[in-house]
Design an enzyme around this catalytic site. Sequence first.
Site, PDB file in Angstrom:
ATOM      1  N   ASP A  20       0.826  -1.215   0.000  1.00 29.26           N
ATOM      2  CA  ASP A  20       0.000   0.000   0.000  1.00 29.26           C
ATOM      3  C   ASP A  20       0.853   1.255   0.000  1.00 29.26           C
ATOM      4  O   ASP A  20       0.442   2.291  -0.506  1.00 29.26           O
ATOM      5  CB  ASP A  20      -0.942  -0.032   1.198  1.00 29.26           C
ATOM      6  CG  ASP A  20      -1.993  -1.113   1.008  1.00 29.26           C
ATOM      7  OD1 ASP A  20      -3.029  -0.830   0.394  1.00 29.26           O
ATOM      8  OD2 ASP A  20      -1.745  -2.264   1.421  1.00 29.26           O
ATOM      9  N   ASN A  58       1.594  -2.964   4.212  1.00 27.81           N
ATOM     10  CA  ASN A  58       0.617  -3.796   3.491  1.00 27.81           C
ATOM     11  C   ASN A  58      -0.399  -4.311   4.510  1.00 27.81           C
ATOM     12  O   ASN A  58      -0.293  -4.042   5.714  1.00 27.81           O
ATOM     13  CB  ASN A  58       1.333  -4.945   2.773  1.00 27.81           C
ATOM     14  CG  ASN A  58       0.430  -5.632   1.758  1.00 27.81           C
ATOM     15  OD1 ASN A  58      -0.179  -4.975   0.926  1.00 27.81           O
ATOM     16  ND2 ASN A  58       0.313  -6.938   1.826  1.00 27.81           N
TER      17      ASN A  58
HETATM   18  O1  MRU Z   1      -7.843  -2.374   2.905  1.00 22.53           O
HETATM   19  P1  MRU Z   1      -7.652  -2.746   1.464  1.00 22.53           P
HETATM   20  O2  MRU Z   1      -8.416  -3.940   1.040  1.00 22.53           O
HETATM   21  O3  MRU Z   1      -7.825  -1.568   0.536  1.00 22.53           O
HETATM   22  O4  MRU Z   1      -6.132  -3.131   1.483  1.00 22.53           O
HETATM   23  C1  MRU Z   1      -5.288  -3.047   0.458  1.00 22.53           C
HETATM   24  C2  MRU Z   1      -4.912  -4.395   0.082  1.00 22.53           C
HETATM   25  O5  MRU Z   1      -5.685  -5.033  -0.587  1.00 22.53           O
HETATM   26  C3  MRU Z   1      -3.660  -5.010   0.466  1.00 22.53           C
HETATM   27  O6  MRU Z   1      -2.976  -4.452   1.491  1.00 22.53           O
HETATM   28  C4  MRU Z   1      -2.866  -5.298  -0.782  1.00 22.53           C
HETATM   29  O7  MRU Z   1      -1.960  -6.289  -0.531  1.00 22.53           O
HETATM   30  C5  MRU Z   1      -2.154  -4.103  -1.306  1.00 22.53           C
HETATM   31  S1  MRU Z   1      -3.108  -3.247  -2.420  1.00 22.53           S
HETATM   32  C6  MRU Z   1      -2.742  -4.081  -3.832  1.00 22.53           C
END
Ligand code: MRU
Length: 361
Positions: free
Chosen positions: A244, A254
């Site tokens: 993220d 992440n």
């Molecule tokens: O809270 P979210 O579902 O928006 O979280 C983000 C994610 O899906 C993960 O952390 C992901 O591994 C990184 S975004 C591709």
Amino acid sequence: MKVRMADKVEQFRTVWMEGLTVKIINQVKLPYEFEILDLKNYKETGEAIRNMNIRGAGAIGAAAGYAVAQAALEAPSQSYDACLKYIEEAADYIKSTRPTAQNLFYAVDRVLGMARSVKSILGAKLSAKKVAQQIADEDANACKSIGEHGEPLIKDGFKILTHCNAGWLAFVDYGSAISPIYTAKEKGKNVFVYVGETRPRLQGASLTAWELSQEGIEHKVIADNMSGWLMQLGKVDMVIVGADRIAANGDVANKIGTYEKAVLAKVNKVPFYVAAPTSTFDISCKTGRDITIEERSEGEVLYIKGYCSKTKSVEEVRITPEGSHALNYAFDVTPAKCITGIITEKGIIVAKKKSIEALLK
Ligand code: MRU
């Protein structure tokens, strides 16, 4: 548009714009129902990001870019200053929806920067929409390239562990962590994926498992606390997760639970890769300690949602005693030293300051 859950869904992007409307796949309905939501103005798009109707770093980045474009198109036309003020207020609001994924801030700043630099009302409106579209297209292309760069790491017969959802639903298309797996499958390799269920919102169990089913990729959903045991048994050949936000020193924020998997992988000598486009890097954060970690409502932990075969509907049930409270950090930080490599659209780098600087040049 609605498709029953058992149907195979045709090719869709996660988010796109038609006229003034932003269209998204409503991710809170998956895997039970496939629904497209129409978001008529920037506030509706912002709320869809906040409520996680759309989620995942790249997908909320593209949606946020489109939301600023919607604001530009909605903005008053009596003067350039009034128009810009409206866009700037909208940008602040969109930035307030979710704090951790860098892609959201990258997209808002880029569209806003363009609107500011074009000193005419019509120019601001048209260029905002054009840049938002470019951001979405770049995201899809970057993820396709991540697949091409990451694919050679995957040997025929590999068993890969992933966490949360970093597939195409988390981006505009292809995904980050899952993109190399899709490319390996296309090239005829046999791959098997362990999908961490990802409590509390279950993005692994409900979204990644759905994506892999759609693509015909063999997988099993595992409880979040099972990965260490699988590694001890020698059943995991590599781990690939998304990101993220990535700090200047290579620390990676992440989904909560990623850090545990990284430590377990290091102890068990299993390669641990992070896959992310360059729009996820934020060198203004020197280390992971500088990254804002979202804390969400305790209700997400106290209750669980799922399909009830008796009532044939999606229901939410409490899983804790009445009166118990919960803590709900949505992300954690994996230290760079636990990461084998970062797969980007420009190639694979080590998680070190110098490599990141060279990558972003
Ligand atoms: O809270 P979210 O579902 O928006 O979280 C983000 C994610 O899906 C993960 O952390 C992901 O591994 C990184 S975004 C591709």
